[in-house]
Structure formats: C-alpha cells, structure tokens
Enzyme design. Structure first.
Site, mmCIF file in Angstrom:
data_model
loop_
_atom_site.group_PDB
_atom_site.id
_atom_site.type_symbol
_atom_site.label_atom_id
_atom_site.label_comp_id
_atom_site.label_asym_id
_atom_site.label_seq_id
_atom_site.Cartn_x
_atom_site.Cartn_y
_atom_site.Cartn_z
ATOM 1 N N PRO A 77 -17.094 -14.705 -19.678
ATOM 2 C CA PRO A 77 -15.900 -15.546 -19.508
ATOM 3 C C PRO A 77 -14.695 -14.655 -19.195
ATOM 4 O O PRO A 77 -14.175 -13.957 -20.061
ATOM 5 C CB PRO A 77 -15.761 -16.232 -20.866
ATOM 6 C CG PRO A 77 -16.433 -15.316 -21.837
ATOM 7 C CD PRO A 77 -17.498 -14.574 -21.084
ATOM 8 N N ASP A 255 -13.382 -9.391 -20.315
ATOM 9 C CA ASP A 255 -14.259 -10.312 -21.031
ATOM 10 C C ASP A 255 -13.489 -10.861 -22.230
ATOM 11 O O ASP A 255 -13.216 -10.147 -23.196
ATOM 12 C CB ASP A 255 -15.514 -9.557 -21.495
ATOM 13 C CG ASP A 255 -16.581 -10.476 -22.066
ATOM 14 O OD1 ASP A 255 -16.229 -11.545 -22.584
ATOM 15 O OD2 ASP A 255 -17.771 -10.100 -22.016
ATOM 16 N N HIS A 256 -13.167 -12.156 -22.173
ATOM 17 C CA HIS A 256 -12.321 -12.751 -23.209
ATOM 18 C C HIS A 256 -13.054 -12.927 -24.535
ATOM 19 O O HIS A 256 -12.430 -13.240 -25.560
ATOM 20 C CB HIS A 256 -11.786 -14.107 -22.734
ATOM 21 C CG HIS A 256 -10.459 -14.468 -23.304
ATOM 22 N ND1 HIS A 256 -9.895 -13.834 -24.394
ATOM 23 C CD2 HIS A 256 -9.560 -15.412 -22.943
ATOM 24 C CE1 HIS A 256 -8.730 -14.367 -24.671
ATOM 25 N NE2 HIS A 256 -8.494 -15.330 -23.808
ATOM 26 N N ARG A 257 -14.371 -12.711 -24.558
ATOM 27 C CA ARG A 257 -15.086 -12.770 -25.831
ATOM 28 C C ARG A 257 -14.699 -11.611 -26.734
ATOM 29 O O ARG A 257 -14.756 -11.727 -27.967
ATOM 30 C CB ARG A 257 -16.600 -12.738 -25.582
ATOM 31 C CG ARG A 257 -17.149 -13.951 -24.853
ATOM 32 C CD ARG A 257 -18.625 -13.778 -24.557
ATOM 33 N NE ARG A 257 -18.870 -12.605 -23.714
ATOM 34 C CZ ARG A 257 -20.081 -12.142 -23.411
ATOM 35 N NH1 ARG A 257 -21.158 -12.740 -23.895
ATOM 36 N NH2 ARG A 257 -20.219 -11.079 -22.637
ATOM 37 N N ILE A 259 -11.911 -9.182 -25.689
ATOM 38 C CA ILE A 259 -10.539 -8.730 -25.445
ATOM 39 C C ILE A 259 -9.603 -9.927 -25.386
ATOM 40 O O ILE A 259 -9.845 -10.881 -24.632
ATOM 41 C CB ILE A 259 -10.465 -7.929 -24.125
ATOM 42 C CG1 ILE A 259 -11.341 -6.673 -24.237
ATOM 43 C CG2 ILE A 259 -9.031 -7.554 -23.797
ATOM 44 C CD1 ILE A 259 -11.575 -5.980 -22.918
#
Length: 285
Positions: A77, A255-257, A259
C-alpha cells in the site's frame, strides 16, 4: 500452540478463525489456507476489428518488469511524498570537483551525490532500510546500505545495486556508478549485481519532468524519485528580494504499513537539508 494463522482456513463467516480451527490444524486435521493468487487478467477485445494492429513479443527484461511491478502494486500500500531541495550550492560544488572525479575515471553526477545523501538518510532513519515479514509479524532491519539505481537502457529498465554506499566516498561512488551503468546498457550485468538492494533511487532529471510517483520495489519499503532541476525565484528574507535558485523536485514513495506520513516528511526534509548545505554531508555522511 505454534500455529501460523496465515496457514489456517477459518470455518467462520468470511473465513474467520476460531479456537477449534486452530486446534484441528495443530492436530493435523485442519484445512490449509490457499496460497494467494493474482486475479486473472480480463480477456482483451479484438483490436483488429477496429483497424490494423501489430504484435511484438516482450523482451525478457520487460516480462520481468511486468512480474515485479504487478507484485509490488498488489502487495504494497503505497503513498508518495513530494518535496524540493535548493541545490544551488551543491551544483556549484559538483562542477568544481568534477575534474577530480574524471581523473579517477568517474563522472561526478547528481546521482552519485544523491546516493551518498540517501545512504546518510538511511542510517539516520533505519525504518526506510527495512523489510516487512508478514509471516512472523516482524520488521527486518538491515545493517547494510545497498542502493539500487534505475538505469534506462535500450532493452528496458535495469536496476543494478551499489553495495555499502555508506562506506564509500562520493568520487568512489561516481566511478562505480559509471562502471555498473555501462554494464547495464551493454547487458553484461550478472544476476548478483541486481540483487540485495535495501532501497532504490530513480533519477529522471536528465530526461525531464516536474515530478512522478515511483513504485516501491518489494520487498523494499521505499524508493526515491528525482526530477529535473530548474531555476525558480526564491524569496530571500535578509535581502528582501527574490533570488534565482536551482530547485530539484523529488518524490518518496513508501510502504504505509511500516512508514507513517510524518516519518516520510522528516526523511525528505533530511535529504533536502543535506543537498542544500553540502557541509552537512561531512557530518552525517
């Protein structure tokens, strides 16, 4: 009970896993969860009925790109953070020391400088030099700094890796960058030379554009994209007037998971400050 829940197919609504599912699985009587698969591509229309067409087989490089980009897009994501850096002083320094790099067999490009700056940022922000292990719910922090560099070749995009960038000087990096880019264009890279990266840099400044959103190269968690620098008027508070300055736009996809947005903004600001004040490279790099 030591059961990996990712391997259990739950019996409840939407495959919700119950305690009895876990116990049955541990005893060998459970149903394993199917491996995730990509959705099949829909059938293409018959283009020939609209006009003449021509088919051309994909090269091996293009087929590999299709696989890796599809995997990255379906797995990570992604969010992209945009910023600009005033590289006026850095550009003057680059031109000043370019002859020294040429004597060593290299070319002092902004990409070589960016590699050193990014290496310093990865040491300052280790989360960007990591990978996510979803099977064990762990974050893998890498103690090495290996940075991949996107190289445009007649055969397509190749991404060789420069290892231990944090331990090398800018001129040494420029020499190695020139050598590995030449190998990429000549299709002489070995598989080992394109493996093991912990971060990727893609510099399109030599071609043009004002910004783009690079795709994270899984299992990495971030990638930096750089666009063409240009002169812009910048307000000088001390002088009370606008000054022409060289600004370099860049973008960070992550990667928003792992960061968060604030982490990405601080990472970008660190890079901008390093580029705006070359003296900082001696302290942080």
């Amino acid at each position: 009970m030591g059961v990996n829940l990712l391997e259990v197919l739950g019996s409840g609504p939407a495959h919700r896993i119950s305690e009895s599912d876990v116990r049955r699985f541990a005893e060998g009587g459970g149903t394993p969860a199917p491996a995730p698969t990509a959705a099949p591509a829909p059938a293409l229309p018959e283009f020939a009925k609209f006009g003449p067409i021509r088919r051309e087989a994909m090269s091996g490089v293009r087929r590999a790109t299709v696989r890796s980009m599809a995997q990255a897009w379906s797995t990570v994501p992604m969010v992209t953070q945009f910023d600009k850096a005033d590289v006026t002083e850095m550009e003057a320094l680059r031109k000043r020391y370019a002859p020294r790099a040429e004597k060593r067999g290299g070319k002092l490009t902004m990409t070589a400088i960016l590699l050193k700056v990014v290496a310093a940022a990865l040491r300052q922000f280790p989360k960007f030099n990591a990978s996510i292990d979803t099977a064990s719910n762990e974050v893998i922090f890498k103690e090495y700094v290996h940075i991949a560099v996107a190289v445009d070749t007649p055969s397509g995009l190749l991404v060789p890796v420069i290892r231990d960038v944090d331990k090398k000087g800018v001129i040494a990096i420029s020499v190695e960058l020139g050598e590995i880019a030449a190998k990429a264009r000549d299709r002489k890279l070995t598989p080992e030379e394109m493996q093991g990266a912990s971060f990727t840099l893609s510099n399109l400044g030599g071609i043009g554009g004002t910004g783009f959103t690079p795709i994270v190269n899984w299992p990495e968690v971030a990638i930096l994209g750089v666009s063409r620098s240009g002169l812009e008027p910048v307000w000088n508070e001390d002088k009370g007037e606008f000054e022409p300055r060289i600004l370099m736009p860049f973008s960070l996809s992550y990667d928003h998971r792992l960061i968060d947005g604030a982490d990405a903004a601080r990472f970008c600001r660190f890079i901008a400050e390093m580029l705006e004040d070359p003296f900082l490279l001696g302290f942080e790099g």
